[in-house]
Design a protein around this motif. Structure first.
Motif, PDB file in Angstrom:
ATOM      1  N   SER A  42       0.834  -1.202   0.000  1.00  0.00           N
ATOM      2  CA  SER A  42       0.000   0.000   0.000  1.00  0.00           C
ATOM      3  C   SER A  42       0.867   1.249   0.000  1.00  0.00           C
ATOM      4  CB  SER A  42      -0.905   0.007   1.238  1.00  0.00           C
ATOM      5  OG  SER A  42      -0.109   0.100   2.418  1.00  0.00           O
ATOM      6  N   GLU A  43       0.287   2.339  -0.435  1.00  0.00           N
ATOM      7  CA  GLU A  43       0.993   3.616  -0.364  1.00  0.00           C
ATOM      8  C   GLU A  43       0.975   4.095   1.086  1.00  0.00           C
ATOM      9  OE1 GLU A  43      -0.034   6.725  -3.054  1.00  0.00           O
ATOM     10  OE2 GLU A  43      -0.467   5.323  -4.672  1.00  0.00           O
ATOM     11  N   PRO A  44       2.024   4.788   1.515  1.00  0.00           N
ATOM     12  CA  PRO A  44       1.989   5.360   2.865  1.00  0.00           C
ATOM     13  C   PRO A  44       0.953   6.489   2.911  1.00  0.00           C
ATOM     14  CG  PRO A  44       3.927   6.115   1.695  1.00  0.00           C
ATOM     15  CD  PRO A  44       3.260   5.099   0.816  1.00  0.00           C
ATOM     16  N   GLU A  45       0.414   6.720   4.088  1.00  0.00           N
ATOM     17  CA  GLU A  45      -0.502   7.844   4.250  1.00  0.00           C
ATOM     18  C   GLU A  45       0.328   9.080   4.583  1.00  0.00           C
ATOM     19  OE1 GLU A  45      -3.771   7.037   6.915  1.00  0.00           O
ATOM     20  OE2 GLU A  45      -4.165   5.117   5.926  1.00  0.00           O
ATOM     21  N   ILE A  46       0.104  10.118   3.820  1.00  0.00           N
ATOM     22  CA  ILE A  46       0.869  11.357   3.940  1.00  0.00           C
ATOM     23  C   ILE A  46      -0.062  12.470   4.421  1.00  0.00           C
ATOM     24  CG2 ILE A  46       2.222  13.082   2.662  1.00  0.00           C
ATOM     25  CD1 ILE A  46       3.578  10.327   2.835  1.00  0.00           C
ATOM     26  N   LYS A  47       0.413  13.249   5.340  1.00  0.00           N
ATOM     27  CA  LYS A  47      -0.341  14.408   5.831  1.00  0.00           C
ATOM     28  C   LYS A  47       0.474  15.649   5.522  1.00  0.00           C
ATOM     29  CE  LYS A  47      -3.525  16.452   8.354  1.00  0.00           C
ATOM     30  NZ  LYS A  47      -4.848  16.649   7.923  1.00  0.00           N
ATOM     31  N   GLU A  48      -0.146  16.600   4.833  1.00  0.00           N
ATOM     32  CA  GLU A  48       0.516  17.855   4.516  1.00  0.00           C
ATOM     33  C   GLU A  48      -0.033  18.938   5.433  1.00  0.00           C
ATOM     34  OE1 GLU A  48      -0.226  18.289   0.305  1.00  0.00           O
ATOM     35  OE2 GLU A  48       1.629  17.223  -0.158  1.00  0.00           O
ATOM     36  N   LEU A  49       0.857  19.571   6.163  1.00  0.00           N
ATOM     37  CA  LEU A  49       0.471  20.649   7.067  1.00  0.00           C
ATOM     38  C   LEU A  49       0.656  21.973   6.350  1.00  0.00           C
ATOM     39  CD1 LEU A  49       2.133  19.315  10.327  1.00  0.00           C
ATOM     40  CD2 LEU A  49      -0.167  18.866   9.456  1.00  0.00           C
ATOM     41  N   GLU A  50      -0.426  22.720   6.262  1.00  0.00           N
ATOM     42  CA  GLU A  50      -0.424  23.958   5.490  1.00  0.00           C
ATOM     43  C   GLU A  50      -0.651  25.163   6.397  1.00  0.00           C
ATOM     44  OE1 GLU A  50      -3.561  23.207   2.704  1.00  0.00           O
ATOM     45  OE2 GLU A  50      -2.359  21.804   1.543  1.00  0.00           O
ATOM     46  N   THR A  51      -0.308  26.321   5.888  1.00  0.00           N
ATOM     47  CA  THR A  51      -0.601  27.579   6.570  1.00  0.00           C
ATOM     48  C   THR A  51      -1.532  28.394   5.683  1.00  0.00           C
ATOM     49  OG1 THR A  51       1.287  28.728   5.588  1.00  0.00           O
ATOM     50  CG2 THR A  51       1.668  27.604   7.693  1.00  0.00           C
ATOM     51  N   GLU A  52      -2.218  29.321   6.270  1.00  0.00           N
ATOM     52  CA  GLU A  52      -3.106  30.205   5.504  1.00  0.00           C
ATOM     53  C   GLU A  52      -2.325  31.115   4.572  1.00  0.00           C
ATOM     54  OE1 GLU A  52      -6.364  30.284   5.202  1.00  0.00           O
ATOM     55  OE2 GLU A  52      -6.678  28.653   6.621  1.00  0.00           O
ATOM     56  N   GLU A  53      -1.104  31.446   4.965  1.00  0.00           N
ATOM     57  CA  GLU A  53      -0.329  32.419   4.207  1.00  0.00           C
ATOM     58  C   GLU A  53       0.360  31.853   2.963  1.00  0.00           C
ATOM     59  OE1 GLU A  53      -0.969  33.620   8.297  1.00  0.00           O
ATOM     60  OE2 GLU A  53       0.042  31.855   7.521  1.00  0.00           O
ATOM     61  N   ASP A  54       0.525  30.525   2.898  1.00  0.00           N
ATOM     62  CA  ASP A  54       1.258  29.915   1.779  1.00  0.00           C
ATOM     63  C   ASP A  54       0.361  28.974   0.992  1.00  0.00           C
ATOM     64  OD1 ASP A  54       3.801  31.101   2.437  1.00  0.00           O
ATOM     65  OD2 ASP A  54       3.925  29.654   4.088  1.00  0.00           O
ATOM     66  N   ALA A  56       1.806  26.330  -0.781  1.00  0.00           N
ATOM     67  CA  ALA A  56       2.470  25.028  -0.709  1.00  0.00           C
ATOM     68  C   ALA A  56       2.482  24.550   0.743  1.00  0.00           C
ATOM     69  CB  ALA A  56       3.891  25.133  -1.233  1.00  0.00           C
ATOM     70  N   PRO A  57       2.484  23.234   0.954  1.00  0.00           N
ATOM     71  CA  PRO A  57       2.539  22.724   2.323  1.00  0.00           C
ATOM     72  C   PRO A  57       3.817  23.190   3.022  1.00  0.00           C
ATOM     73  CG  PRO A  57       2.063  20.964   0.780  1.00  0.00           C
ATOM     74  CD  PRO A  57       2.399  22.167  -0.021  1.00  0.00           C
ATOM     75  N   GLU A  58       3.691  23.459   4.294  1.00  0.00           N
ATOM     76  CA  GLU A  58       4.842  23.865   5.085  1.00  0.00           C
ATOM     77  C   GLU A  58       5.684  22.659   5.488  1.00  0.00           C
ATOM     78  OE1 GLU A  58       5.459  27.180   8.446  1.00  0.00           O
ATOM     79  OE2 GLU A  58       4.061  25.606   9.009  1.00  0.00           O
ATOM     80  N   ILE A  59       4.994  21.572   5.762  1.00  0.00           N
ATOM     81  CA  ILE A  59       5.685  20.348   6.177  1.00  0.00           C
ATOM     82  C   ILE A  59       4.850  19.153   5.730  1.00  0.00           C
ATOM     83  CG2 ILE A  59       4.615  20.284   8.467  1.00  0.00           C
ATOM     84  CD1 ILE A  59       7.287  19.221   9.549  1.00  0.00           C
ATOM     85  N   THR A  60       5.517  18.078   5.391  1.00  0.00           N
ATOM     86  CA  THR A  60       4.851  16.832   5.018  1.00  0.00           C
ATOM     87  C   THR A  60       5.308  15.750   5.981  1.00  0.00           C
ATOM     88  OG1 THR A  60       4.832  17.487   2.688  1.00  0.00           O
ATOM     89  CG2 THR A  60       4.509  15.156   3.161  1.00  0.00           C
ATOM     90  N   ILE A  61       4.358  15.020   6.529  1.00  0.00           N
ATOM     91  CA  ILE A  61       4.694  13.934   7.454  1.00  0.00           C
ATOM     92  C   ILE A  61       4.053  12.638   6.984  1.00  0.00           C
ATOM     93  CG2 ILE A  61       5.013  15.428   9.471  1.00  0.00           C
ATOM     94  CD1 ILE A  61       2.214  14.635  10.383  1.00  0.00           C
ATOM     95  N   VAL A  62       4.680  11.538   7.328  1.00  0.00           N
ATOM     96  CA  VAL A  62       4.105  10.225   7.061  1.00  0.00           C
ATOM     97  C   VAL A  62       3.281   9.856   8.286  1.00  0.00           C
ATOM     98  CG1 VAL A  62       4.596   7.785   6.638  1.00  0.00           C
ATOM     99  CG2 VAL A  62       6.050   9.540   5.608  1.00  0.00           C
ATOM    100  N   SER A  63       1.966   9.746   8.100  1.00  0.00           N
ATOM    101  CA  SER A  63       1.103   9.421   9.226  1.00  0.00           C
ATOM    102  C   SER A  63       0.891   7.913   9.376  1.00  0.00           C
ATOM    103  CB  SER A  63      -0.247  10.132   9.111  1.00  0.00           C
ATOM    104  OG  SER A  63      -0.906   9.770   7.916  1.00  0.00           O
ATOM    105  N   LYS A  64       1.156   7.163   8.314  1.00  0.00           N
ATOM    106  CA  LYS A  64       1.066   5.701   8.378  1.00  0.00           C
ATOM    107  C   LYS A  64       1.989   5.127   7.316  1.00  0.00           C
ATOM    108  CE  LYS A  64      -2.112   1.801   8.224  1.00  0.00           C
ATOM    109  NZ  LYS A  64      -3.493   1.348   7.979  1.00  0.00           N
ATOM    110  N   ASP A  65       2.856   4.207   7.723  1.00  0.00           N
ATOM    111  CA  ASP A  65       3.774   3.571   6.782  1.00  0.00           C
ATOM    112  C   ASP A  65       3.022   2.676   5.808  1.00  0.00           C
ATOM    113  OD1 ASP A  65       6.148   4.651   7.805  1.00  0.00           O
ATOM    114  OD2 ASP A  65       6.304   3.088   9.330  1.00  0.00           O
ATOM    115  N   SER A  66       3.649   2.389   4.685  1.00  0.00           N
ATOM    116  CA  SER A  66       3.074   1.436   3.743  1.00  0.00           C
ATOM    117  C   SER A  66       3.091   0.050   4.375  1.00  0.00           C
ATOM    118  CB  SER A  66       3.856   1.441   2.438  1.00  0.00           C
ATOM    119  OG  SER A  66       5.186   1.031   2.660  1.00  0.00           O
TER     120      SER A  66
END
Length: 173
Positions: A42-54, A56-66
């Motif tokens: 399976s693909e890993p689950e990715i969470k992109e943390l964004e800000t109102e001002e930008d 593009a995502p500020e940070i990308t984290i893996v929330s669940k491994d493949s």
């Protein structure tokens, strides 16, 4: 040179060692139904943390491994095969009693391909269900699914081992 994995040669199970090291003793399992063997990651689950001002995502984290999942069917409904993958009690070759409650079965898995590639899972969760038709031209099936789990020692949850190059093979040279 490319390496290919094709055609299942054998499946075997063993008792997990509690580490990423495969057990030294593995027990051969029943033959698989033609065309039923699948190996999917399976693909890993990715969470992109964004800000109102930008934008593009500020940070990308893996929330669940493949996760790697091997699945296949067998027609072997022998007491020994069912006890190995479903639990319960095998009484010789004449009777299998299902467990009173479903429990998680954990086994090490080794799948060998005809092309020499070997897939190993040192600790896998096994789910097996009886399913199929009792007909004049069909036999009852057992559907098996093994999900690779964390081996609990920080090691790899699965590996692919490749055959050694044949003598005189100049690949990689």
């Amino acid at each position: 040179m490319a390496t290919y994995a094709f055609k299942l040669k054998a499946v075997s199970f063993g008792t997990p060692t509690g580490t990423a090291v495969m057990p030294t003793t593995m027990t051969a399992f029943s033959k698989s139904v033609k065309g039923s063997v699948n190996l999917n990651e399976s693909e890993p689950e990715i969470k992109e943390l964004e800000t109102e001002e930008d934008t593009a995502p500020e940070i990308t984290i893996v929330s669940k491994d493949s996760q790697l999942v091997a699945s296949w069917n067998t027609r072997d409904v022998s007491p020994a095969a069912l006890a190995q993958i479903k639990g319960g009690t095998a009484t010789g070759t004449t009777k299998w009693a299902a467990p009173a409650k479903t429990s998680i079965i954990e086994l090490a898995l080794k799948m060998e391909s005809q092309s020499g590639v070997v897939i190993t899972v040192p600790r896998g969760r096994v789910i097996a269900v009886i399913d199929g038709t009792l007909g004049s031209d069909e036999a009852l099936l057992v559907k098996i699914k093994v999900t690779a789990l964390n081996p609990l020692d920080g090691g790899s949850p699965f590996e692919l081992d490749y055959p050694a190059p044949a003598t005189g093979d100049k690949t990689g040279a």
